[in-house]
Design a protein around this motif. Sequence first.
Motif, mmCIF file in Angstrom:
data_model
loop_
_atom_site.group_PDB
_atom_site.id
_atom_site.type_symbol
_atom_site.label_atom_id
_atom_site.label_comp_id
_atom_site.label_asym_id
_atom_site.label_seq_id
_atom_site.Cartn_x
_atom_site.Cartn_y
_atom_site.Cartn_z
ATOM 1 N N ALA A 51 0.831 -1.208 0.000
ATOM 2 C CA ALA A 51 0.000 0.000 0.000
ATOM 3 C C ALA A 51 0.862 1.253 0.000
ATOM 4 O O ALA A 51 0.551 2.236 -0.692
ATOM 5 C CB ALA A 51 -0.916 -0.013 1.219
ATOM 6 N N ARG A 52 1.952 1.251 0.772
ATOM 7 C CA ARG A 52 2.828 2.423 0.813
ATOM 8 C C ARG A 52 3.486 2.668 -0.542
ATOM 9 O O ARG A 52 3.586 3.815 -0.994
ATOM 10 C CB ARG A 52 3.907 2.224 1.883
ATOM 11 N N ARG A 53 3.929 1.582 -1.176
ATOM 12 C CA ARG A 53 4.561 1.759 -2.480
ATOM 13 C C ARG A 53 3.558 2.312 -3.498
ATOM 14 O O ARG A 53 3.854 3.238 -4.249
ATOM 15 C CB ARG A 53 5.122 0.429 -2.963
ATOM 16 N N SER A 54 2.367 1.717 -3.521
ATOM 17 C CA SER A 54 1.334 2.170 -4.451
ATOM 18 C C SER A 54 0.944 3.620 -4.187
ATOM 19 O O SER A 54 0.756 4.410 -5.115
ATOM 20 C CB SER A 54 0.108 1.254 -4.336
ATOM 21 N N MET A 55 0.873 3.976 -2.903
ATOM 22 C CA MET A 55 0.473 5.329 -2.548
ATOM 23 C C MET A 55 1.506 6.358 -2.995
ATOM 24 O O MET A 55 1.168 7.449 -3.474
ATOM 25 C CB MET A 55 0.259 5.408 -1.041
ATOM 26 N N ALA A 56 2.798 6.021 -2.837
ATOM 27 C CA ALA A 56 3.857 6.936 -3.265
ATOM 28 C C ALA A 56 3.782 7.177 -4.772
ATOM 29 O O ALA A 56 3.963 8.316 -5.246
ATOM 30 C CB ALA A 56 5.220 6.384 -2.877
ATOM 31 N N LEU A 57 3.504 6.128 -5.528
ATOM 32 C CA LEU A 57 3.375 6.273 -6.974
ATOM 33 C C LEU A 57 2.139 7.096 -7.335
ATOM 34 O O LEU A 57 2.177 7.922 -8.273
ATOM 35 C CB LEU A 57 3.309 4.893 -7.631
ATOM 36 N N ASP A 58 1.047 6.900 -6.592
ATOM 37 C CA ASP A 58 -0.166 7.676 -6.842
ATOM 38 C C ASP A 58 0.060 9.162 -6.556
ATOM 39 O O ASP A 58 -0.431 10.032 -7.292
ATOM 40 C CB ASP A 58 -1.314 7.160 -5.968
ATOM 41 N N ILE A 59 0.798 9.445 -5.489
ATOM 42 C CA ILE A 59 1.084 10.850 -5.149
ATOM 43 C C ILE A 59 1.848 11.527 -6.281
ATOM 44 O O ILE A 59 1.531 12.645 -6.688
ATOM 45 C CB ILE A 59 1.887 10.929 -3.833
ATOM 46 N N LYS A 60 2.855 10.830 -6.794
ATOM 47 C CA LYS A 60 3.625 11.409 -7.899
ATOM 48 C C LYS A 60 2.739 11.642 -9.120
ATOM 49 O O LYS A 60 2.871 12.670 -9.802
ATOM 50 C CB LYS A 60 4.786 10.489 -8.260
ATOM 51 N N ALA A 61 1.836 10.698 -9.393
ATOM 52 C CA ALA A 61 0.928 10.861 -10.531
ATOM 53 C C ALA A 61 0.025 12.076 -10.344
ATOM 54 O O ALA A 61 -0.202 12.860 -11.285
ATOM 55 C CB ALA A 61 0.084 9.604 -10.712
ATOM 56 N N HIS A 62 -0.479 12.282 -9.118
ATOM 57 C CA HIS A 62 -1.340 13.444 -8.853
ATOM 58 C C HIS A 62 -0.556 14.748 -8.955
ATOM 59 O O HIS A 62 -1.080 15.750 -9.474
ATOM 60 C CB HIS A 62 -1.956 13.332 -7.457
ATOM 61 N N VAL A 63 0.677 14.751 -8.476
ATOM 62 C CA VAL A 63 1.512 15.954 -8.573
ATOM 63 C C VAL A 63 1.792 16.275 -10.037
ATOM 64 O O VAL A 63 1.731 17.441 -10.456
ATOM 65 C CB VAL A 63 2.825 15.764 -7.786
ATOM 66 N N ASN A 64 2.090 15.250 -10.824
ATOM 67 C CA ASN A 64 2.325 15.478 -12.259
ATOM 68 C C ASN A 64 1.065 16.001 -12.948
ATOM 69 O O ASN A 64 1.143 16.870 -13.826
ATOM 70 C CB ASN A 64 2.781 14.176 -12.917
ATOM 71 N N GLU A 65 -0.083 15.476 -12.544
ATOM 72 C CA GLU A 65 -1.346 15.951 -13.120
ATOM 73 C C GLU A 65 -1.575 17.421 -12.771
ATOM 74 O O GLU A 65 -2.004 18.218 -13.623
ATOM 75 C CB GLU A 65 -2.505 15.100 -12.592
ATOM 76 N N ALA A 66 -1.282 17.792 -11.538
ATOM 77 C CA ALA A 66 -1.430 19.195 -11.127
ATOM 78 C C ALA A 66 -0.490 20.089 -11.935
ATOM 79 O O ALA A 66 -0.860 21.202 -12.342
ATOM 80 C CB ALA A 66 -1.147 19.332 -9.634
ATOM 81 N N ALA A 67 0.744 19.601 -12.171
ATOM 82 C CA ALA A 67 1.706 20.389 -12.947
ATOM 83 C C ALA A 67 1.222 20.581 -14.385
ATOM 84 O O ALA A 67 1.396 21.658 -14.974
ATOM 85 C CB ALA A 67 3.065 19.701 -12.937
ATOM 86 N N ILE A 68 0.600 19.553 -14.948
ATOM 87 C CA ILE A 68 0.066 19.662 -16.311
ATOM 88 C C ILE A 68 -1.032 20.710 -16.372
ATOM 89 O O ILE A 68 -1.082 21.548 -17.290
ATOM 90 C CB ILE A 68 -0.463 18.292 -16.784
ATOM 91 N N GLN A 69 -1.923 20.695 -15.385
ATOM 92 C CA GLN A 69 -3.011 21.673 -15.369
ATOM 93 C C GLN A 69 -2.481 23.089 -15.141
ATOM 94 O O GLN A 69 -3.034 24.065 -15.670
ATOM 95 C CB GLN A 69 -4.026 21.308 -14.279
ATOM 96 N N GLU A 70 -1.393 23.188 -14.385
ATOM 97 C CA GLU A 70 -0.767 24.505 -14.197
ATOM 98 C C GLU A 70 -0.287 25.057 -15.538
ATOM 99 O O GLU A 70 -0.505 26.235 -15.866
ATOM 100 C CB GLU A 70 0.406 24.378 -13.229
ATOM 101 N N LYS A 71 0.376 24.201 -16.324
ATOM 102 C CA LYS A 71 0.875 24.641 -17.642
ATOM 103 C C LYS A 71 -0.288 24.990 -18.572
ATOM 104 O O LYS A 71 -0.203 25.957 -19.356
ATOM 105 C CB LYS A 71 1.734 23.537 -18.256
ATOM 106 N N ASN A 72 -1.377 24.229 -18.484
ATOM 107 C CA ASN A 72 -2.552 24.540 -19.305
ATOM 108 C C ASN A 72 -3.109 25.916 -18.969
ATOM 109 O O ASN A 72 -3.522 26.685 -19.859
ATOM 110 C CB ASN A 72 -3.639 23.483 -19.095
ATOM 111 N N LEU A 73 -3.110 26.251 -17.690
ATOM 112 C CA LEU A 73 -3.631 27.550 -17.260
ATOM 113 C C LEU A 73 -2.735 28.695 -17.737
ATOM 114 O O LEU A 73 -3.227 29.797 -18.028
ATOM 115 C CB LEU A 73 -3.742 27.579 -15.737
ATOM 116 N N ILE A 74 -1.425 28.440 -17.813
ATOM 117 C CA ILE A 74 -0.512 29.497 -18.252
ATOM 118 C C ILE A 74 -0.745 29.852 -19.715
ATOM 119 O O ILE A 74 -0.735 31.029 -20.099
ATOM 120 C CB ILE A 74 0.961 29.060 -18.033
ATOM 121 N N ILE A 75 -0.969 28.826 -20.542
ATOM 122 C CA ILE A 75 -1.094 29.077 -21.986
ATOM 123 C C ILE A 75 -2.536 29.325 -22.424
ATOM 124 O O ILE A 75 -2.768 29.781 -23.543
ATOM 125 C CB ILE A 75 -0.508 27.896 -22.780
#
Length: 247
Positions: A51-75
């Motif tokens: 569960a800890r390993r899966s959760m760490a990977l999920d956190i990174k995926a959510h952070v990457n998703e947030a970063a993508i939406q940030e770039k979308n908002l800039i452009i």
Amino acid sequence: MRALNNLNIVIKLAIPVVVMIAVTIGLIFFAKTGLDTLAEETQQIVDLHAARRSMALDIKAHVNEAAIQEKNLIIETRFQEMAIYEQAFREAKAEALKDLDSLIALSDSPERRTANEQLKKVVEDYFAIMGRTIAHAQLNESDEAFKVSSGEGRALRQKASQALDERANANAAALETEKHDAAELASLTSTKLIVASGAGLTLAIVLLAAITLYGVTRPLNGMTGAMGRLADGDLDVSVTGTERKDE
């Protein structure tokens, strides 16, 4: 074996049977204990380490998703589309923070808790920078938003990504260690069960053979020989076992 002289043959033969039953019960208890321990280890692997390993990977995926939406908002310049991107950013941020809290809750040592709390602090700092970027983007200050994102944002993004990778790798290593320990426990339990089974069965067989030989066969052969000599007229034969109370 003299202690058996006063026991009848049924009781003599029942002794190894009782030993066999006792050995069987002991083996069943030992096997159950070992399997229960192995089940607990396996459950811990599933509920905690995996569960800890899966959760760490999920956190990174959510952070990457947030970063993508940030770039979308800039452009993006259309307000309706910007609202959609902002909502997606907030959802990804909320999921990441929720998983970070769950990861902290799964900490099984003070050191791991400290590491997980530090990870959350790094991710929160990155989200704070993205919040500033989004605020500029919503005011159509694209140049300022890009400046923040490519400056402080990039540095924190790299720091957060590295921290998440390290935590995921640490959790993966802990998972492999637990899997190895569980495999060793299973092997040890199996070995102990085999050894205990062999020893118990050997004891029962040896006991049965000893009782049969010294408690039944030899006395009967001695009595048969004495009776044969008496039948042949040898009245000086020494009759043994007269003090016995068995058959």
